[in-house]
Design a protein around this motif. Structure first.
Motif, mmCIF file in Angstrom:
data_model
loop_
_atom_site.group_PDB
_atom_site.id
_atom_site.type_symbol
_atom_site.label_atom_id
_atom_site.label_comp_id
_atom_site.label_asym_id
_atom_site.label_seq_id
_atom_site.Cartn_x
_atom_site.Cartn_y
_atom_site.Cartn_z
ATOM 1 N N MET A 193 0.830 -1.217 0.000
ATOM 2 C CA MET A 193 0.000 0.000 0.000
ATOM 3 C C MET A 193 0.859 1.259 0.000
ATOM 4 S SD MET A 193 -2.994 -1.040 2.726
ATOM 5 C CE MET A 193 -3.338 0.657 3.069
ATOM 6 N N GLY A 194 2.141 1.114 0.298
ATOM 7 C CA GLY A 194 3.038 2.259 0.257
ATOM 8 C C GLY A 194 3.234 2.985 1.564
ATOM 9 N N ILE A 195 2.966 2.325 2.684
ATOM 10 C CA ILE A 195 3.214 2.978 3.972
ATOM 11 C C ILE A 195 4.708 3.191 4.155
ATOM 12 C CG2 ILE A 195 1.176 1.937 5.048
ATOM 13 C CD1 ILE A 195 3.317 0.173 6.600
ATOM 14 N N GLY A 196 5.072 4.064 5.086
ATOM 15 C CA GLY A 196 6.468 4.188 5.468
ATOM 16 C C GLY A 196 6.837 2.956 6.272
ATOM 17 N N PHE A 197 7.916 2.327 5.912
ATOM 18 C CA PHE A 197 8.300 1.079 6.564
ATOM 19 C C PHE A 197 9.819 1.030 6.609
ATOM 20 C CE2 PHE A 197 6.387 -3.498 6.708
ATOM 21 C CZ PHE A 197 7.114 -3.807 7.847
ATOM 22 N N LEU A 198 10.362 1.157 7.811
ATOM 23 C CA LEU A 198 11.808 1.174 8.007
ATOM 24 C C LEU A 198 12.229 0.052 8.936
ATOM 25 C CD1 LEU A 198 12.196 4.984 8.767
ATOM 26 C CD2 LEU A 198 12.561 3.863 6.551
ATOM 27 N N VAL A 199 13.473 -0.403 8.786
ATOM 28 C CA VAL A 199 14.024 -1.381 9.710
ATOM 29 C C VAL A 199 15.341 -0.860 10.262
ATOM 30 C CG1 VAL A 199 12.918 -3.385 8.653
ATOM 31 C CG2 VAL A 199 15.209 -2.713 7.908
ATOM 32 N N ALA A 200 15.651 -1.286 11.474
ATOM 33 C CA ALA A 200 16.968 -1.052 12.064
ATOM 34 C C ALA A 200 17.750 -2.331 11.864
ATOM 35 C CB ALA A 200 16.839 -0.725 13.550
ATOM 36 N N GLU A 201 18.981 -2.167 11.440
ATOM 37 C CA GLU A 201 19.802 -3.333 11.129
ATOM 38 C C GLU A 201 21.165 -3.180 11.790
ATOM 39 O OE1 GLU A 201 19.767 -5.334 6.999
ATOM 40 O OE2 GLU A 201 21.530 -4.024 7.020
ATOM 41 N N GLU A 202 21.631 -4.263 12.357
ATOM 42 C CA GLU A 202 22.956 -4.284 12.955
ATOM 43 C C GLU A 202 23.671 -5.538 12.453
ATOM 44 O OE1 GLU A 202 24.272 -4.560 17.467
ATOM 45 O OE2 GLU A 202 23.468 -2.592 16.939
ATOM 46 N N ASP A 203 24.835 -5.350 11.842
ATOM 47 C CA ASP A 203 25.599 -6.471 11.285
ATOM 48 C C ASP A 203 24.745 -7.326 10.347
ATOM 49 O OD1 ASP A 203 27.899 -5.706 12.750
ATOM 50 O OD2 ASP A 203 27.162 -6.795 14.511
ATOM 51 N N ASP A 204 24.005 -6.652 9.449
ATOM 52 C CA ASP A 204 23.144 -7.319 8.457
ATOM 53 C C ASP A 204 22.021 -8.138 9.078
ATOM 54 O OD1 ASP A 204 24.571 -6.292 6.246
ATOM 55 O OD2 ASP A 204 26.075 -7.868 6.468
ATOM 56 N N TYR A 205 21.607 -7.785 10.283
ATOM 57 C CA TYR A 205 20.548 -8.496 10.994
ATOM 58 C C TYR A 205 19.501 -7.484 11.438
ATOM 59 C CZ TYR A 205 18.473 -11.788 14.371
ATOM 60 O OH TYR A 205 17.616 -12.607 15.064
ATOM 61 N N VAL A 206 18.251 -7.697 11.045
ATOM 62 C CA VAL A 206 17.168 -6.778 11.399
ATOM 63 C C VAL A 206 16.859 -6.930 12.879
ATOM 64 C CG1 VAL A 206 14.737 -6.200 11.023
ATOM 65 C CG2 VAL A 206 16.208 -6.748 9.064
ATOM 66 N N ILE A 207 16.930 -5.800 13.594
ATOM 67 C CA ILE A 207 16.700 -5.828 15.047
ATOM 68 C C ILE A 207 15.460 -5.041 15.461
ATOM 69 C CG2 ILE A 207 19.133 -6.200 15.554
ATOM 70 C CD1 ILE A 207 19.260 -3.196 16.383
ATOM 71 N N GLY A 208 14.848 -4.314 14.517
ATOM 72 C CA GLY A 208 13.654 -3.545 14.849
ATOM 73 C C GLY A 208 13.022 -2.981 13.596
ATOM 74 N N TYR A 209 11.828 -2.435 13.764
ATOM 75 C CA TYR A 209 11.116 -1.856 12.627
ATOM 76 C C TYR A 209 10.147 -0.778 13.100
ATOM 77 C CZ TYR A 209 6.900 -4.196 14.050
ATOM 78 O OH TYR A 209 5.796 -4.568 14.782
ATOM 79 N N VAL A 210 9.739 0.052 12.156
ATOM 80 C CA VAL A 210 8.674 1.019 12.386
ATOM 81 C C VAL A 210 7.848 1.122 11.105
ATOM 82 C CG1 VAL A 210 10.051 3.052 11.723
ATOM 83 C CG2 VAL A 210 8.064 3.343 13.212
ATOM 84 N N MET A 211 6.534 1.195 11.266
ATOM 85 C CA MET A 211 5.609 1.408 10.142
ATOM 86 C C MET A 211 4.824 2.684 10.436
ATOM 87 S SD MET A 211 4.054 -2.405 9.397
ATOM 88 C CE MET A 211 3.178 -2.470 10.954
ATOM 89 N N PHE A 212 4.654 3.527 9.422
ATOM 90 C CA PHE A 212 3.946 4.794 9.626
ATOM 91 C C PHE A 212 3.288 5.219 8.324
ATOM 92 C CE2 PHE A 212 8.321 5.482 8.512
ATOM 93 C CZ PHE A 212 8.308 6.507 7.582
#
Length: 109
Positions: free
Chosen positions: A37-56
Motif C-alpha cells: 500500500m506504500g506505507i512508510g516502513f523502516l528497519v533497524a539493522e545491525e551487522d546485516d541483521y534486522v533488530i527492529g522496525y517502524v511502520m507509519f
C-alpha cells in the motif's frame, strides 16, 4: 546500526519481532499488504541483521500515525527504537505533517 527501508525479504524477521513484542500481532500477510500500500516502513539493522522496525503513514492531510514500532527483545535499550522513531518523524516532517499519533501497547509477561 543503520536505518533503512524495509524490503520484502525482511518480512519474516519483522514478523518474529512483532510476535515477541506484542500479545496481539499483525499477521505476516498484513505486513506485506501494508508495504504494498506504500506505507512508510523502516528497519533497524545491525551487522546485516534486522533488530527492529517502524511502520507509519499519513492518516489525514496533516496527521501522521505510527502504526507499529518494535525492537527485538535482545537489542532493547540500545537506541534502535529511538533511531527508528526519529527517522519516521523526520520523514513525516518533510511531508509537512504537524501532528503524529502513536498508540502504545506492551506485551504482558
Amino acid at each position: 546500526m543503520i536505518i533503512r527501508k524495509f524490503v520484502p525479504t525482511d518480512v519474516k524477521r519483522v514478523f518474529e519481532i512483532e510476535n515477541m513484542s506484542f500479545d496481539q500481532s499483525y499477521g505476516i500477510n498484513m505486513f506485506q499488504q501494508l508495504y504494498e500500500m506504500g506505507i512508510g516502513f523502516l528497519v533497524a539493522e545491525e551487522d546485516d541483521y534486522v533488530i527492529g522496525y517502524v511502520m507509519f503513514w499519513i492518516k489525514y492531510e496533516y496527521q501522521g500515525h505510527i502504526i507499529s514500532i518494535a525492537v527485538d527483545k535482545n537489542y532493547r535499550r540500545q537506541g534502535a527504537g529511538t533511531h527508528l522513531l526519529v527517522k519516521a518523524i523526520s520523514i513525516l516532517s518533510l511531508l509537512k505533517i504537524d501532528t503524529i499519533y502513536l498508540e502504545v501497547n506492551e506485551k504482558t509477561v
